[in-house]
Design a protein around this motif. Structure first.
Motif, PDB file in Angstrom:
ATOM      1  N   ARG A  23       0.831  -1.199   0.000  1.00 62.53           N
ATOM      2  CA  ARG A  23       0.000   0.000   0.000  1.00 62.53           C
ATOM      3  C   ARG A  23       0.865   1.248   0.000  1.00 62.53           C
ATOM      4  N   LEU A  24       0.525   2.232  -0.841  1.00 61.67           N
ATOM      5  CA  LEU A  24       1.256   3.494  -0.869  1.00 61.67           C
ATOM      6  C   LEU A  24       0.934   4.293   0.397  1.00 61.67           C
ATOM      7  N   LYS A  25       1.915   4.972   0.909  1.00 63.46           N
ATOM      8  CA  LYS A  25       1.684   5.838   2.068  1.00 63.46           C
ATOM      9  C   LYS A  25       0.741   6.964   1.662  1.00 63.46           C
ATOM     10  N   ALA A  26      -0.199   7.264   2.548  1.00 65.74           N
ATOM     11  CA  ALA A  26      -1.209   8.271   2.243  1.00 65.74           C
ATOM     12  C   ALA A  26      -0.811   9.643   2.777  1.00 65.74           C
ATOM     13  N   PHE A  27       0.486   9.898   2.934  1.00 63.45           N
ATOM     14  CA  PHE A  27       0.924  11.206   3.406  1.00 63.45           C
ATOM     15  C   PHE A  27       2.251  11.547   2.751  1.00 63.45           C
ATOM     16  N   ASP A  28       2.572  12.821   2.767  1.00 63.60           N
ATOM     17  CA  ASP A  28       3.832  13.304   2.209  1.00 63.60           C
ATOM     18  C   ASP A  28       4.929  13.011   3.226  1.00 63.60           C
ATOM     19  N   GLU A  29       5.717  11.980   2.961  1.00 64.28           N
ATOM     20  CA  GLU A  29       6.693  11.520   3.942  1.00 64.28           C
ATOM     21  C   GLU A  29       7.755  12.571   4.249  1.00 64.28           C
ATOM     22  N   THR A  30       8.215  13.322   3.248  1.00 65.05           N
ATOM     23  CA  THR A  30       9.232  14.338   3.486  1.00 65.05           C
ATOM     24  C   THR A  30       8.701  15.427   4.416  1.00 65.05           C
ATOM     25  N   ARG A  31       7.494  15.893   4.131  1.00 67.95           N
ATOM     26  CA  ARG A  31       6.885  16.923   4.978  1.00 67.95           C
ATOM     27  C   ARG A  31       6.649  16.389   6.385  1.00 67.95           C
ATOM     28  N   ALA A  32       6.168  15.156   6.476  1.00 68.29           N
ATOM     29  CA  ALA A  32       5.896  14.562   7.784  1.00 68.29           C
ATOM     30  C   ALA A  32       7.186  14.391   8.583  1.00 68.29           C
ATOM     31  N   LEU A  33       8.238  13.948   7.927  1.00 67.76           N
ATOM     32  CA  LEU A  33       9.514  13.741   8.618  1.00 67.76           C
ATOM     33  C   LEU A  33      10.108  15.080   9.058  1.00 67.76           C
ATOM     34  N   ASP A  34       9.988  16.102   8.208  1.00 72.26           N
ATOM     35  CA  ASP A  34      10.447  17.441   8.607  1.00 72.26           C
ATOM     36  C   ASP A  34       9.685  17.931   9.838  1.00 72.26           C
ATOM     37  N   ALA A  35       8.395  17.641   9.889  1.00 73.96           N
ATOM     38  CA  ALA A  35       7.592  18.037  11.048  1.00 73.96           C
ATOM     39  C   ALA A  35       8.051  17.284  12.301  1.00 73.96           C
ATOM     40  N   ALA A  36       8.389  16.018  12.147  1.00 69.89           N
ATOM     41  CA  ALA A  36       8.894  15.233  13.286  1.00 69.89           C
ATOM     42  C   ALA A  36      10.225  15.807  13.773  1.00 69.89           C
ATOM     43  N   VAL A  37      11.109  16.145  12.830  1.00 69.95           N
ATOM     44  CA  VAL A  37      12.388  16.763  13.197  1.00 69.95           C
ATOM     45  C   VAL A  37      12.131  18.008  14.036  1.00 69.95           C
ATOM     46  N   ASP A  38      11.268  18.877  13.547  1.00 69.87           N
ATOM     47  CA  ASP A  38      11.001  20.132  14.241  1.00 69.87           C
ATOM     48  C   ASP A  38      10.385  19.897  15.619  1.00 69.87           C
ATOM     49  N   CYS A  39       9.542  18.873  15.725  1.00 67.98           N
ATOM     50  CA  CYS A  39       8.908  18.557  17.008  1.00 67.98           C
ATOM     51  C   CYS A  39       9.950  18.065  18.013  1.00 67.98           C
ATOM     52  N   PHE A  40      10.787  17.109  17.620  1.00 72.54           N
ATOM     53  CA  PHE A  40      11.845  16.625  18.508  1.00 72.54           C
ATOM     54  C   PHE A  40      12.823  17.750  18.855  1.00 72.54           C
ATOM     55  N   TRP A  41      13.132  18.590  17.866  1.00 68.55           N
ATOM     56  CA  TRP A  41      14.099  19.659  18.047  1.00 68.55           C
ATOM     57  C   TRP A  41      13.610  20.691  19.054  1.00 68.55           C
ATOM     58  N   LEU A  42      12.329  21.002  18.987  1.00 67.43           N
ATOM     59  CA  LEU A  42      11.762  22.013  19.874  1.00 67.43           C
ATOM     60  C   LEU A  42      11.554  21.481  21.296  1.00 67.43           C
ATOM     61  N   ARG A  43      11.074  20.237  21.399  1.00 61.45           N
ATOM     62  CA  ARG A  43      10.683  19.704  22.704  1.00 61.45           C
ATOM     63  C   ARG A  43      11.731  18.791  23.348  1.00 61.45           C
ATOM     64  N   GLY A  44      12.584  18.171  22.522  1.00 63.45           N
ATOM     65  CA  GLY A  44      13.490  17.151  23.031  1.00 63.45           C
ATOM     66  C   GLY A  44      12.835  15.785  22.951  1.00 63.45           C
ATOM     67  N   TYR A  45      13.650  14.750  22.984  1.00 66.04           N
ATOM     68  CA  TYR A  45      13.133  13.386  22.796  1.00 66.04           C
ATOM     69  C   TYR A  45      12.154  12.986  23.896  1.00 66.04           C
ATOM     70  N   GLU A  46      12.546  13.123  25.145  1.00 72.62           N
ATOM     71  CA  GLU A  46      11.712  12.648  26.251  1.00 72.62           C
ATOM     72  C   GLU A  46      10.392  13.402  26.350  1.00 72.62           C
ATOM     73  N   ALA A  47      10.414  14.696  26.123  1.00 73.19           N
ATOM     74  CA  ALA A  47       9.203  15.510  26.282  1.00 73.19           C
ATOM     75  C   ALA A  47       8.266  15.425  25.089  1.00 73.19           C
ATOM     76  N   THR A  48       8.686  14.757  24.014  1.00 72.93           N
ATOM     77  CA  THR A  48       7.850  14.631  22.821  1.00 72.93           C
ATOM     78  C   THR A  48       7.072  13.324  22.888  1.00 72.93           C
ATOM     79  N   SER A  49       5.756  13.427  22.861  1.00 69.63           N
ATOM     80  CA  SER A  49       4.920  12.225  22.903  1.00 69.63           C
ATOM     81  C   SER A  49       4.593  11.774  21.478  1.00 69.63           C
ATOM     82  N   VAL A  50       4.128  10.553  21.358  1.00 68.29           N
ATOM     83  CA  VAL A  50       3.691  10.042  20.052  1.00 68.29           C
ATOM     84  C   VAL A  50       2.526  10.891  19.545  1.00 68.29           C
ATOM     85  N   ARG A  51       1.675  11.330  20.449  1.00 73.12           N
ATOM     86  CA  ARG A  51       0.547  12.197  20.042  1.00 73.12           C
ATOM     87  C   ARG A  51       1.062  13.527  19.498  1.00 73.12           C
ATOM     88  N   ASP A  52       2.077  14.118  20.165  1.00 65.92           N
ATOM     89  CA  ASP A  52       2.684  15.362  19.662  1.00 65.92           C
ATOM     90  C   ASP A  52       3.192  15.147  18.236  1.00 65.92           C
TER      91      ASP A  52
END
Length: 196
Positions: A3-32
Motif C-alpha cells: 500500500r502506498l503511504k497516504a501522506f507526504d513523507e518528506t513533509r511529515a519527517l520534517d515536522a517530526a524533526v522540528d517537534c523533537f528539536w523544539l521539545r526534546g526526545y523525552e518531552a515529545t509524545s507520540v501524540r505530539d
C-alpha cells in the motif's frame, strides 16, 4: 502490492524533526508527533515503527537538511580555511536568529539522549564525526594550499573546532549574545592564522 503511504513523507519527517528539536526526545509524545506530522498514531507506527525509530530517522533527516547541506555548500563555494570560518559564522548567525533558541538537534541529543541510549549515542556520535571530518579535511586542504601553517595538527585542531561548535550551540540556547559566541570562536579561528 504494498500500500502506498497516504501522506507526504518528506513533509511529515520534517515536522517530526522540528517537534523533537523544539521539545526534546523525552518531552515529545507520540501524540505530539502524530499531530505535528498530520497523521494518525496508527499510521505513525505503521510507517516508522515506534518513537525511537522515528527519532533515528529524524536525526538522519536533520543531518541531511542541515549539517550535510551546509558542509557541501560551503566546501563548494569557499577555499578550505574560509569554509571553516564561514561554517562557524553561519552557526552563530543561525543560533541568534532562532527565536526558540533550539540549538542543534545533534548536540541536544548528545546531551539528553545519548547518555541513556547507547545505540542512539552511536548514531549521534557518527554525525558529530562527520562534522569533525569536515574540519579535518579543510584544515588538511588549507595546509596543502599554504593557507595555514604546516605545523597545525589537523586531528587535534578538528577536535578543538568540534568542541567550540558544540559550546557555541549550547551557549546560544541559554540566550548568549553575539559578542560571547564570537569570543568563543575567535581563539579557534586564530589557530588557523597561526596566532595563539
Amino acid at each position: 502490492m504494498a500500500r502506498l503511504k497516504a501522506f507526504d513523507e518528506t513533509r511529515a519527517l520534517d515536522a517530526a524533526v522540528d517537534c523533537f528539536w523544539l521539545r526534546g526526545y523525552e518531552a515529545t509524545s507520540v501524540r505530539d508527533l502524530a499531530d505535528a506530522m498530520g497523521i494518525g498514531g496508527t499510521s505513525l507506527y505503521n510507517a516508522y515503527g515506534d518513537k525511537r525509530a522515528l527519532f533515528s530517522r529524524s536525526l538522519q533527516r536533520y543531518a541531511e537538511r542541515s549539517m550535510r547541506e551546509r558542509i557541501a555548500r560551503l566546501e563548494a563555494n569557499h577555499r578550505p580555511k574560509e569554509a571553516i570560518r564561514a561554517f562557524l559564522a553561519e552557526i552563530i548567525d543561525r543560533s541568534l536568529k532562532d527565536p526558540d533558541r533550539k540549538g542543534c538537534l545533534l548536540v541536544n541529543s548528545a546531551l539528553d539522549v545519548a547518555p541513556h541510549d547507547a545505540e542512539i549515542g552511536k548514531v549521534v556520535g557518527g554525525y558529530l564525526d562527520e562534522l569533525r571530518a569536515f574540519f579535518r579535511r579543510n584544515i588538511e586542504a588549507a595546509r596543502a594550499a599554504g593557507q595555514v601553517a604546516r605545523t597545525i595538527d589537523a586531528e587535534e585542531t578538528s577536535g578543538h573546532l568540534l568542541g567550540v561548535l558544540a559550546g557555541i550551540r549550547v551557549l546560544a540556547r541559554t540566550g548568549a549574545k553575539r559578542k560571547l559566541l564570537e569570543a568563543v570562536a575567535r581563539p579557534a579561528l586564530d589557530l588557523l592564522e597561526g596566532r595563539r
